[in-house]
Design a protein around this motif. Structure first.
Motif, PDB file in Angstrom:
ATOM      1  N   ALA A  16      -6.176  -6.238   5.357  1.00 30.85           N
ATOM      2  CA  ALA A  16      -5.678  -4.949   6.417  1.00 30.85           C
ATOM      3  C   ALA A  16      -4.265  -4.956   6.035  1.00 30.85           C
ATOM      4  N   VAL A  17      -4.168  -3.254   6.001  1.00 33.66           N
ATOM      5  CA  VAL A  17      -2.946  -2.785   6.034  1.00 33.66           C
ATOM      6  C   VAL A  17      -2.175  -2.112   7.247  1.00 33.66           C
ATOM      7  N   LEU A  18      -1.056  -2.705   7.459  1.00 30.23           N
ATOM      8  CA  LEU A  18      -0.102  -2.245   8.336  1.00 30.23           C
ATOM      9  C   LEU A  18       1.162  -1.660   8.087  1.00 30.23           C
ATOM     10  N   THR A  19       1.262  -0.218   8.403  1.00 32.24           N
ATOM     11  CA  THR A  19       2.522   0.487   8.132  1.00 32.24           C
ATOM     12  C   THR A  19       3.177   0.389   9.253  1.00 32.24           C
ATOM     13  N   VAL A  20       4.567   0.199   9.037  1.00 35.67           N
ATOM     14  CA  VAL A  20       5.592   0.054  10.210  1.00 35.67           C
ATOM     15  C   VAL A  20       6.500   1.251  10.098  1.00 35.67           C
ATOM     16  N   SER A  21       6.385   2.181  11.175  1.00 31.67           N
ATOM     17  CA  SER A  21       7.138   3.353  11.163  1.00 31.67           C
ATOM     18  C   SER A  21       7.187   4.042  12.409  1.00 31.67           C
ATOM     19  N   ASP A  22       8.464   4.311  12.609  1.00 35.46           N
ATOM     20  CA  ASP A  22       8.660   5.440  13.858  1.00 35.46           C
ATOM     21  C   ASP A  22       8.251   6.701  13.761  1.00 35.46           C
ATOM     22  N   THR A  23       8.110   7.036  12.377  1.00 28.60           N
ATOM     23  CA  THR A  23       7.843   8.609  12.268  1.00 28.60           C
ATOM     24  C   THR A  23       6.702   9.010  11.626  1.00 28.60           C
ATOM     25  N   ARG A  24       5.997   8.021  11.031  1.00 31.36           N
ATOM     26  CA  ARG A  24       4.580   8.292  10.068  1.00 31.36           C
ATOM     27  C   ARG A  24       3.485   8.328  10.856  1.00 31.36           C
ATOM     28  N   THR A  34      -1.130   4.115  -0.886  1.00 28.35           N
ATOM     29  CA  THR A  34      -1.144   3.272  -2.220  1.00 28.35           C
ATOM     30  C   THR A  34      -1.748   2.166  -2.105  1.00 28.35           C
ATOM     31  N   LEU A  35      -1.322   1.330  -1.092  1.00 30.32           N
ATOM     32  CA  LEU A  35      -1.986  -0.140  -0.838  1.00 30.32           C
ATOM     33  C   LEU A  35      -3.691   0.131  -0.770  1.00 30.32           C
ATOM     34  N   ALA A  36      -4.150   0.964   0.111  1.00 30.14           N
ATOM     35  CA  ALA A  36      -5.509   1.292   0.225  1.00 30.14           C
ATOM     36  C   ALA A  36      -6.184   1.603  -0.960  1.00 30.14           C
ATOM     37  N   ALA A  37      -5.626   2.389  -1.933  1.00 32.98           N
ATOM     38  CA  ALA A  37      -6.253   3.010  -3.089  1.00 32.98           C
ATOM     39  C   ALA A  37      -6.462   1.749  -4.237  1.00 32.98           C
ATOM     40  N   ARG A  38      -5.325   0.948  -4.284  1.00 25.79           N
ATOM     41  CA  ARG A  38      -5.300  -0.385  -5.188  1.00 25.79           C
ATOM     42  C   ARG A  38      -5.980  -1.238  -4.607  1.00 25.79           C
ATOM     43  N   ALA A  41      -9.679  -0.014  -5.572  1.00 24.07           N
ATOM     44  CA  ALA A  41      -9.995  -0.046  -7.147  1.00 24.07           C
ATOM     45  C   ALA A  41     -10.019  -1.474  -7.807  1.00 24.07           C
ATOM     46  N   ALA A  42      -9.346  -2.399  -6.928  1.00 23.59           N
ATOM     47  CA  ALA A  42      -9.508  -3.681  -7.497  1.00 23.59           C
ATOM     48  C   ALA A  42     -10.852  -4.570  -7.066  1.00 23.59           C
ATOM     49  N   GLY A  43     -11.623  -3.796  -6.016  1.00 22.01           N
ATOM     50  CA  GLY A  43     -12.935  -4.240  -5.797  1.00 22.01           C
ATOM     51  C   GLY A  43     -12.855  -5.006  -4.369  1.00 22.01           C
ATOM     52  N   HIS A  44     -11.771  -5.043  -3.787  1.00 22.07           N
ATOM     53  CA  HIS A  44     -11.628  -5.972  -2.399  1.00 22.07           C
ATOM     54  C   HIS A  44     -12.010  -4.756  -1.402  1.00 22.07           C
ATOM     55  N   HIS A  45     -12.039  -5.434  -0.109  1.00 21.95           N
ATOM     56  CA  HIS A  45     -12.484  -4.656   1.030  1.00 21.95           C
ATOM     57  C   HIS A  45     -11.164  -4.213   1.972  1.00 21.95           C
ATOM     58  N   LEU A  46     -11.020  -3.065   2.449  1.00 17.30           N
ATOM     59  CA  LEU A  46     -10.085  -2.596   3.420  1.00 17.30           C
ATOM     60  C   LEU A  46     -10.769  -2.780   4.810  1.00 17.30           C
ATOM     61  N   ALA A  47     -10.037  -3.905   5.323  1.00 13.59           N
ATOM     62  CA  ALA A  47     -10.648  -4.403   6.558  1.00 13.59           C
ATOM     63  C   ALA A  47     -10.362  -3.570   7.587  1.00 13.59           C
ATOM     64  N   LYS A 146       3.270  -0.214  -5.067  1.00 12.16           N
ATOM     65  CA  LYS A 146       2.741  -0.407  -6.267  1.00 12.16           C
ATOM     66  C   LYS A 146       3.103  -1.379  -6.881  1.00 12.16           C
ATOM     67  N   ASP A 147       4.423  -1.560  -7.137  1.00 10.81           N
ATOM     68  CA  ASP A 147       5.064  -2.806  -7.831  1.00 10.81           C
ATOM     69  C   ASP A 147       4.550  -4.150  -7.508  1.00 10.81           C
ATOM     70  N   ALA A 148       4.554  -4.417  -5.985  1.00  9.41           N
ATOM     71  CA  ALA A 148       4.216  -5.577  -5.500  1.00  9.41           C
ATOM     72  C   ALA A 148       2.637  -5.838  -5.777  1.00  9.41           C
ATOM     73  N   TRP A 149       1.786  -4.713  -5.526  1.00 11.00           N
ATOM     74  CA  TRP A 149       0.435  -5.049  -5.814  1.00 11.00           C
ATOM     75  C   TRP A 149       0.067  -5.350  -7.369  1.00 11.00           C
ATOM     76  N   ASP A 150       0.549  -4.271  -8.149  1.00  9.43           N
ATOM     77  CA  ASP A 150       0.282  -4.397  -9.399  1.00  9.43           C
ATOM     78  C   ASP A 150       0.752  -5.705 -10.281  1.00  9.43           C
ATOM     79  N   GLU A 151       2.056  -6.001  -9.721  1.00  5.25           N
ATOM     80  CA  GLU A 151       2.620  -7.315 -10.582  1.00  5.25           C
ATOM     81  C   GLU A 151       2.437  -8.544  -9.629  1.00  5.25           C
ATOM     82  N   ILE A 152       2.056  -8.950  -8.637  1.00  2.01           N
ATOM     83  CA  ILE A 152       2.147  -9.984  -7.725  1.00  2.01           C
ATOM     84  C   ILE A 152       0.705 -10.094  -7.120  1.00  2.01           C
ATOM     85  N   LEU A 153       0.484  -9.168  -6.438  1.00  3.22           N
ATOM     86  CA  LEU A 153      -0.818  -9.332  -5.469  1.00  3.22           C
ATOM     87  C   LEU A 153      -2.090  -9.150  -5.882  1.00  3.22           C
TER      88      LEU A 153
END
Length: 180
Positions: A16-24, A34-38, A41-47, A146-153
């Protein structure tokens, strides 16, 4: 050196992806995109995917709801990890954690230093575990996501990653509850 064990099958996880923003809203959520696309692409499920205001109690409530959902294995939030008064995502995450993954912030800082230099000190990226669910709080920029996903997650959420990964210990995250 880390590598993929090709003799093992890939195990998709539900994220699950949670964006925290007062304006978006969703049309402007480049970090969430960016996260949803990655994830896809990795083969996981966006829940699930949501945007929520920078309100500590609301963020923590959403995290708890998703942690209680058996259809969600991992939660990644983006935004609200900085130093301003409205940046309360880290505090909300820590309100929910049973255990903090302290090395995540350190590794994220190392990755960021290689990309943005000393500006990396302004991020308070964090991670933890609650109710058998992994939670990660990332900065609100597409580059940081992008960096967190590609390099760590991506490697840590791949069951084939060696010498170890987060997926292989899913069954043990709540083992303390079975002893009661």
């Amino acid at each position: 050196m880390p590598e993929l064990d090709q003799s093992k099958e890939f195990v998709p996880v539900r994220i699950a992806v949670l964006t925290v923003s007062d304006t978006r809203d969703l049309s402007q959520d480049r970090s969430g995109d960016t996260l949803a696309a990655r994830i896809d692409a990795a083969g996981h499920h966006l829940a699930d995917r949501k945007i929520i205001r920078d309100e500590r109690a609301e963020i923590a409530a959403q995290l708890r709801d998703w942690c209680a959902d058996p259809g969600i294995d991992v939660i990644i939030s983006t935004g609200g990890t900085g130093l301003t008064g409205r940046d309360v995502t880290v505090e909300a995450h820590k309100d929910v954690y049973e255990k903090e993954i302290t090395a995540f912030g350190t590794v994220f800082t190392i990755v960021s230093m290689n990309k943005i230099g000393t500006s990396a000190v302004q991020s308070r990226a964090t991670a933890g575990v609650a109710q058998g669910t992994y939670l990660f709080a990332l900065p609100g920029s597409p580059g940081a996501c992008k960096d967190a996903w590609d390099e760590i997650l991506a490697p840590q959420l791949d069951y084939r990653h060696r010498p170890c990964n987060f997926v292989e210990i899913f069954p043990r995250l709540s083992e303390h509850e079975r002893r009661k």
